[in-house]
Scaffold this active site. Structure first.
Site, mmCIF file in Angstrom:
data_model
loop_
_atom_site.group_PDB
_atom_site.id
_atom_site.type_symbol
_atom_site.label_atom_id
_atom_site.label_comp_id
_atom_site.label_asym_id
_atom_site.label_seq_id
_atom_site.Cartn_x
_atom_site.Cartn_y
_atom_site.Cartn_z
ATOM 1 N N THR A 100 -16.745 -2.798 43.061
ATOM 2 C CA THR A 100 -15.580 -2.553 42.208
ATOM 3 C C THR A 100 -14.371 -3.365 42.675
ATOM 4 O O THR A 100 -13.613 -3.895 41.856
ATOM 5 C CB THR A 100 -15.234 -1.047 42.211
ATOM 6 N N ASP A 128 -9.732 1.003 46.621
ATOM 7 C CA ASP A 128 -11.138 1.014 47.029
ATOM 8 C C ASP A 128 -11.986 1.707 45.963
ATOM 9 O O ASP A 128 -11.470 2.459 45.128
ATOM 10 C CB ASP A 128 -11.286 1.753 48.371
ATOM 11 N N ASP A 142 -18.323 6.407 46.002
ATOM 12 C CA ASP A 142 -19.672 6.731 45.520
ATOM 13 C C ASP A 142 -19.650 7.986 44.652
ATOM 14 O O ASP A 142 -20.467 8.132 43.752
ATOM 15 C CB ASP A 142 -20.613 6.896 46.717
ATOM 16 N N GLU A 175 -12.776 1.368 56.105
ATOM 17 C CA GLU A 175 -12.149 1.795 54.840
ATOM 18 C C GLU A 175 -11.245 3.005 55.079
ATOM 19 O O GLU A 175 -10.130 3.067 54.549
ATOM 20 C CB GLU A 175 -13.238 2.188 53.829
HETATM 21 O O1 LIG Z 1 -17.630 3.011 50.225
HETATM 22 C C1 LIG Z 1 -17.995 1.937 49.832
HETATM 23 C C2 LIG Z 1 -18.641 0.934 50.710
HETATM 24 O O2 LIG Z 1 -18.850 1.466 51.980
HETATM 25 C C3 LIG Z 1 -17.814 1.553 48.402
HETATM 26 O O3 LIG Z 1 -16.476 1.643 48.085
HETATM 27 C C4 LIG Z 1 -18.628 2.503 47.555
HETATM 28 O O4 LIG Z 1 -19.971 2.424 47.982
HETATM 29 C C5 LIG Z 1 -18.524 2.127 46.087
HETATM 30 O O5 LIG Z 1 -19.124 0.887 45.887
HETATM 31 P P1 LIG Z 1 -19.092 0.134 44.493
HETATM 32 O O6 LIG Z 1 -17.697 -0.319 44.267
HETATM 33 O O7 LIG Z 1 -20.067 -0.991 44.687
HETATM 34 O O8 LIG Z 1 -19.558 1.110 43.432
#
Ligand SMILES: O=C(CO)[C@H](O)[C@H](O)COP(=O)(O)O
Length: 284
Positions: free
Chosen positions: A79, A133, A136, A155
């Protein structure tokens, strides 16, 4: 003879043109792997509906929160790629200038460098203005499960240093209770020599099942950017997350958990059609 040569020449030109068309098509598909069915916020065709939602959410979050002269925390995952893409557009249009980007992972660092955005560290900029950020899963209080991409510790550090933390996701990820959508468990970063006792202690005291996250293109476990292992805890029921996180953090060998509790001020959720809904924590 001359007619025969012309025929061969014309055929070769036709083959070259076809190859050129195929190459152009392939390049567009690769470049726009986000841009595939539905709309990505600016009318483009998008194939993957989830990616379309992520892209729309990310673009909106950037437009609403990223301003000139800010120190910006750059999350990890897919994302954030769309968020950086929008930031680059704004920089190129001269609507955004003098920002510094602090990465939350090796991937985020590469993303910042490849897009020629100014790179900084927490050592230089210990106070971050805004962190963006993905997640999930997100519940109604904007508690998050993060770390599906394995970058949770950095993060969380950067989100904790930010005056404001905004989450961007596709709309499948908002649920009433954590664990409804994200079935892979809560990611936990552990010191490698302690992974087995940590695994057993969690199962004994908190129930559920804990798995060591294995790599796919390497023999053995995934190693994080900090040189540690990841375990994924598939829990039972709907625990008291603050209490659970406190207990997890008390186990020697646990570095950090993927539970981001009461950290996000706002979350942006995008639909496959490119619409975005904005949520704040339920009790604010
Ligand atoms: O925590 C994370 C990585 O450690 C990501 O922000 C989470 O997995 C979401 O990923 P995406 O943006 O690919 O859906």
């Amino acid at each position: 003879m001359c007619a025969k040569l012309t025929l061969i020449f014309n055929r070769q030109v036709a083959v070259l043109r076809t190859l050129e068309r195929l190459h152009r098509h392939f390049r567009t598909c690769c470049k726009n792997d986000v841009v595939m069915s539905g709309k990505g916020g600016d009318g483009e065709k998008i194939i993957d509906p989830a990616l379309a939602g992520k892209r729309a959410a990310a673009r909106r979050a950037v437009e609403e929160h990223i301003r000139s002269n800010q120190v910006v925390g750059i999350g990890s995952g897919t994302t954030i790629i769309s968020a950086v893409e929008r930031m680059v557009e704004l920089v190129e249009a001269r609507s955004l200038n003098n920002i510094v980007c602090i990465p939350t992972s090796f991937q985020a660092r590469q993303l910042i460098i490849e897009n020629k955005l100014p790179l900084g560290t927490l050592e230089q900029y210990p106070e971050v203005d805004v962190a963006l950020d993905g997640a999930d899963e997100v519940d109604a209080d904007l508690n998050l499960i993060k770390g599906g991409g394995g970058c949770l510790t950095q993060e969380k550090i950067i989100a904790s240093c930010a005056k404001e933390f905004f989450v961007m996701a596709d709309d499948r990820k908002i649920t009433d209770a954590l664990g409804t959508y994200w079935k892979k468990g809560v990611p936990i970063e552990v010191v490698p020599m302690a992974y087995r006792p940590v695994q057993l202690k969690i199962q004994k005291h908190l129930g559920g099942v804990v798995e060591l996250r294995m790599a796919h293109k390497k023999a053995g476990p995934i190693v994080t950017d900090n040189g540690n292992f990841l375990i994924d805890w598939c829990f039972d029921g709907t625990p008291d997350w603050l209490e659970v996180d406190r207990k997890l953090q008390c186990i020697p060998g646990v570095l950090e958990t993927g539970l981001f509790l009461k950290m996000a001020q706002k979350a942006y959720f995008g639909t496959p059609e490119g619409n975005v809904t904005v949520r704040v924590p339920r009790n604010t």
